[in-house]
Design an enzyme around this catalytic site. Structure first.
Site, mmCIF file in Angstrom:
data_model
loop_
_atom_site.group_PDB
_atom_site.id
_atom_site.type_symbol
_atom_site.label_atom_id
_atom_site.label_comp_id
_atom_site.label_asym_id
_atom_site.label_seq_id
_atom_site.Cartn_x
_atom_site.Cartn_y
_atom_site.Cartn_z
ATOM 1 N N CYS A 40 -4.608 31.181 6.995
ATOM 2 C CA CYS A 40 -5.547 31.188 8.112
ATOM 3 C C CYS A 40 -5.167 30.064 9.066
ATOM 4 O O CYS A 40 -4.347 29.189 8.740
ATOM 5 C CB CYS A 40 -6.977 31.006 7.610
ATOM 6 S SG CYS A 40 -7.309 29.375 6.886
ATOM 7 N N GLU A 46 -15.366 20.719 0.260
ATOM 8 C CA GLU A 46 -16.051 21.007 1.526
ATOM 9 C C GLU A 46 -17.539 20.722 1.394
ATOM 10 O O GLU A 46 -18.159 20.143 2.291
ATOM 11 C CB GLU A 46 -15.817 22.461 1.934
ATOM 12 C CG GLU A 46 -16.397 22.826 3.281
ATOM 13 C CD GLU A 46 -16.155 24.273 3.660
ATOM 14 O OE1 GLU A 46 -16.978 24.846 4.404
ATOM 15 O OE2 GLU A 46 -15.129 24.856 3.214
ATOM 16 N N ASN A 105 -11.877 30.665 -1.771
ATOM 17 C CA ASN A 105 -11.764 31.932 -1.043
ATOM 18 C C ASN A 105 -10.946 32.950 -1.831
ATOM 19 O O ASN A 105 -11.204 34.154 -1.761
ATOM 20 C CB ASN A 105 -11.203 31.709 0.363
ATOM 21 C CG ASN A 105 -9.708 31.481 0.404
ATOM 22 O OD1 ASN A 105 -8.923 32.428 0.450
ATOM 23 N ND2 ASN A 105 -9.286 30.220 0.400
#
Length: 287
Positions: free
Chosen positions: A12, A135, A228
């Site tokens: 990404c 995160e 993810n």
């Protein structure tokens, strides 16, 4: 054997930018040495090993906070991972005279900014995430008043008496599970301001898994520590498809494909494209 590539593949944009910034720093003589990775820059051990090979030092220890890791060094440069860190890390690094290279994903920075603004505006703040994920740690480090929500059960137990409630979330969560959490939050707290912050790259890849044609096997390529990537495997399994998460071609070569006629392939946003391509090329040659 028919091989179906689920799109998109490759890094990404947040990962691309983080890796480019870090590799450029290692190649430059202008940054003080040693250069440390303050935690894994992305969750892929193959990539981390490459950084170490190029001279970076990984600062990571199970159970140790990033502040504790900073206590172990006295000079040099730190690279902040794409997952981001709390304000306290920047402050401590500056106090120690360390050079800082920040590779935090732009989407994560935006979430941090929005959370700070909500706190200043007097909102009771909730964050939907995974405990101990970097995160999540960075967001919770903004303020001790931010409450972590990990599941629907957490929402059911939640008791709030507040007119202003703000909710955001980790970028790499399951879109399906997050939707269930948000539906219950809306039911319990209709006044809540909800900012669904799952990133576009995560959403599109999960949707590709949910909507894929029926196959005998779905291979999810990526690191088992990658949030993810793990959510892709969950998405594929949820539609009744036999799914295996693999990290490398060596692992693929150990699998038995004798009864597999159709196979789909997807990969996490932090999986090196070269790994994906070599696995797909191998699968195409399997009889």
């Amino acid at each position: 054997m028919k091989v179906i590539r689920l799109e998109p593949q490759g890094y990404c944009n947040g990962v691309k930018n983080a890796l480019a910034t870090a590799y450029n720093a290692l190649a430059s003589s202008s940054y003080p040495r040693p250069i440390y990775l303050l935690g894994s820059i992305i969750h892929n051990q193959i990539v981390i090993n490459d950084f170490i090979k190029k001279g970076a030092i990984l600062l990571e220890k199970e159970g140790a906070s990033k502040e504790e890791l900073l206590d172990t060094i006295s000079k040099g440069t730190i690279i902040i991972s794409a997952h981001g860190v709390s304000d306290a890390i920047y402050t401590k690094a500056k106090q120690k005279g360390l050079e800082i290279i920040d590779t935090t994903c732009g989407k994560v920075k935006l979430i941090q900014k929005q959370m700070r603004e909500a706190l200043l505006e007097g909102y009771t703040c909730l964050y939907v995430g995974t405990k101990r994920h970097p995160e999540c740690e960075g967001i919770l480090g903004i303020s001790s008043s931010i409450q972590l929500i990990e599941s629907v059960a957490d929402v059911s137990r939640l008791k709030l008496n507040a007119d202003k409630i703000y909710v955001s979330n980790q970028t790499t969560l399951s879109i399906y599970e997050t939707e269930k959490i948000y539906d219950l939050l809306k039911e319990k707290f209709p006044q809540a301001k909800i900012e669904n912050s799952i990133c576009n790259a995560t959403t599109i890849r999960q949707m590709a898994c949910y909507n894929q044609a029926l196959v005998d096997l779905c291979l999810v390529i990526g690191d088992k520590k990658s949030s993810n990537t793990k959510k892709l495997a969950i998405a594929s399994e949820s539609v009744g498809i036999y799914t295996i998460l693999v990290e490398s071609l060596d692992q693929v070569k150990q699998l038995d494909f004798s009864k597999i006629k159709t196979i789909s392939v997807t990969s996490g946003a932090s999986t090196p494209p070269s790994i994906v391509e070599e696995i797909i090329e191998y699968l195409k040659r399997v009889d």
